[in-house]
Design a protein around this motif. Structure first.
Motif, PDB file in Angstrom:
ATOM      1  N   TRP A 131       0.759  -1.217   0.135  1.00 25.26           N
ATOM      2  CA  TRP A 131      -0.123  -0.140  -0.022  1.00 25.26           C
ATOM      3  C   TRP A 131       0.790   1.086   0.026  1.00 25.26           C
ATOM      4  N   HIS A 132       1.665   1.496   1.143  1.00 24.67           N
ATOM      5  CA  HIS A 132       2.704   2.542   0.937  1.00 24.67           C
ATOM      6  C   HIS A 132       3.471   2.715  -0.010  1.00 24.67           C
ATOM      7  N   ASN A 133       4.069   1.485  -0.888  1.00 24.64           N
ATOM      8  CA  ASN A 133       4.914   1.769  -1.984  1.00 24.64           C
ATOM      9  C   ASN A 133       4.234   1.930  -3.143  1.00 24.64           C
ATOM     10  N   PHE A 134       3.177   1.312  -3.378  1.00 23.54           N
ATOM     11  CA  PHE A 134       2.323   1.360  -4.638  1.00 23.54           C
ATOM     12  C   PHE A 134       0.847   1.782  -4.748  1.00 23.54           C
ATOM     13  N   GLY A 135       0.270   1.317  -3.833  1.00 18.29           N
ATOM     14  CA  GLY A 135      -1.166   1.532  -3.738  1.00 18.29           C
ATOM     15  C   GLY A 135      -1.630   2.836  -3.412  1.00 18.29           C
ATOM     16  N   ALA A 136      -1.110   3.367  -2.369  1.00 18.32           N
ATOM     17  CA  ALA A 136      -1.314   5.019  -2.079  1.00 18.32           C
ATOM     18  C   ALA A 136      -0.964   5.731  -3.272  1.00 18.32           C
ATOM     19  N   MET A 137       0.184   5.523  -4.044  1.00 18.87           N
ATOM     20  CA  MET A 137       0.706   6.184  -4.906  1.00 18.87           C
ATOM     21  C   MET A 137      -0.045   6.109  -6.175  1.00 18.87           C
ATOM     22  N   ASN A 138      -1.289   5.523  -6.348  1.00 19.68           N
ATOM     23  CA  ASN A 138      -2.086   5.584  -7.418  1.00 19.68           C
ATOM     24  C   ASN A 138      -1.485   4.359  -8.396  1.00 19.68           C
ATOM     25  N   LEU A 139      -0.756   3.514  -7.782  1.00 16.46           N
ATOM     26  CA  LEU A 139      -0.348   2.253  -8.833  1.00 16.46           C
ATOM     27  C   LEU A 139      -1.123   1.272  -8.087  1.00 16.46           C
ATOM     28  N   PRO A 140      -2.334   0.599  -8.519  1.00 15.86           N
ATOM     29  CA  PRO A 140      -3.015  -0.323  -8.356  1.00 15.86           C
ATOM     30  C   PRO A 140      -2.513  -1.857  -8.797  1.00 15.86           C
ATOM     31  N   GLU A 141      -2.917  -2.885  -8.243  1.00 16.91           N
ATOM     32  CA  GLU A 141      -1.994  -4.023  -8.695  1.00 16.91           C
ATOM     33  C   GLU A 141      -1.940  -4.264 -10.044  1.00 16.91           C
ATOM     34  N   ASP A 142      -2.922  -3.743 -10.887  1.00 15.36           N
ATOM     35  CA  ASP A 142      -2.922  -4.412 -12.202  1.00 15.36           C
ATOM     36  C   ASP A 142      -2.276  -3.068 -13.083  1.00 15.36           C
TER      37      ASP A 142
END
Ligand SMILES: [Zn+2]
Length: 338
Positions: A131-142
């Motif tokens: 979450w802190h590295n990707f998700g929160a930065m608008n980089l969802p899993e796909d």
């Protein structure tokens, strides 16, 4: 007791030559199988009413032996100095003075410049969650942009990974702090890359974040323009090229005029006269909303640069691997740099 008296006299009369003589004395009287130990062992055979007197005598005897040994040793020491042919005027063994690592030098310079603009320094963990590295930065899993930031995952818990950028620190700041936020985040980051002159599995970044009311792209440009002038000199020119990052909108990459050729074109700037130094943009409203920051009221800008990249330009280092090989011949060239 009679025997102890005799031994005392023997000690007082003892004469020894040099360090070997002193050592022989030590072994004979004070060693683990020496006379002093031996006599102390006799204590168990002494009748109870005489134990105290015997103890005192033995202690005194021990002191006599120790004092004698110190005297012999000192005499041997002074003998040796006068007898040896050490040249006391020879220079001593030099103490090697280390120097700061070039990446530390440049990181400190970057931090100092932004501190003068009121940025605080924030740090965070290198092992992060998704979450802190990707998700929160608008980089969802796909999100396809994740492919460009492949990293290392922790076996025990695949939700943990080595951070790919220090944006994760920005995420942690926005989580805890309400605007105004003005921080820079220096730190080590990781990527799953094959190690070569141009890529490595870890490198260093300094990212910046400024969130407040009325923060505009003009503030972003002026802040970064001030930075490059302080870092590279007043003559350096900048240009912004439109770019794409999932966490900023609009996004821009910033180039500076080539420091080697001054813009005429050379191998370093691939004959364009410009070199890329950082990515930047206005913080995506979605990122602000992820942390409960009202994107209608607040705006912000963010930027990120590789410390290796800036160091490369400043010191003309053309192989990334040199930074982590610990080769003293490379490192000692930075002794005089501040
Ligand atoms: Zn050039």
């Amino acid at each position: 007791m009679q025997q102890i008296e005799e031994l005392k006299q023997e000690i007082n009369a003892y004469e020894a030559d040099g360090a070997d003589g002193a050592e022989a004395f030590r072994i004979k009287y004070l060693g683990t199988k020496g006379i002093v130990k031996n006599i102390m062992g006799e204590m168990k055979n002494v009748p109870n009413d005489q134990k105290k007197a015997f103890g005192l005598l033995v202690n005194e005897f021990k002191q006599v032996a120790e004092t004698k040994y110190e005297t012999l040793k000192a005499a041997a020491g002074s003998d040796e100095t006068s007898a040896s042919n050490i040249d006391l005027s020879l220079p001593g063994t030099p103490v090697t003075v280390g120097s700061r690592h070039p990446l530390s030098l440049v990181r400190n310079q970057i931090v100092t410049i932004f501190k003068r603009l009121g940025f605080a320094v924030a740090e965070g963990p290198e092992i992060e969650d998704d979450w802190h590295n990707f998700g929160a930065m608008n980089l969802p899993e796909d999100h396809p942009a994740r492919d460009m930031q492949d990293t290392f995952y922790i076996n025990q818990n695949p939700a943990w990974l080595l951070r790919t950028h220090t944006s994760s620190v920005q995420a942690r700041i926005m989580e805890k702090q309400k605007p105004p936020i003005r921080v820079i985040c220096p730190g080590r980051v990781y990527r799953n890359e094959t190690i070569s002159a141009r890529a490595h599995c870890f490198f260093h970044q300094v990212e910046g974040l400024y969130v407040d009311e009325h923060v505009s792209f003009a503030d972003l440009k002026q802040t970064l323009y001030f930075f490059v002038q302080e870092m590279f000199g007043k003559d350096v020119k900048v240009r912004f090229r439109p770019s794409y990052f999932p966490f900023t909108e609009p996004s821009a990459e910033m180039d500076i005029s080539c420091l080697i050729c001054g813009g005429d074109g050379c191998a370093v700037c691939k004959h364009t006269g410009w070199v890329e130094i950082l990515g930047s943009g206005m913080v995506h409203p979605k990122v602000l909303e992820n942390f409960g920051i009202d994107s209608n009221k607040y705006t912000g800008f963010a930027f990120g640069m590789g410390v290796e990249r800036i160091t490369q330009l400043k010191y003309q280092v053309n192989d990334l691997r040199l930074y982590s090989q610990n080769d003293v011949r490379f490192l000692k060239q930075f002794t005089g740099a501040v």
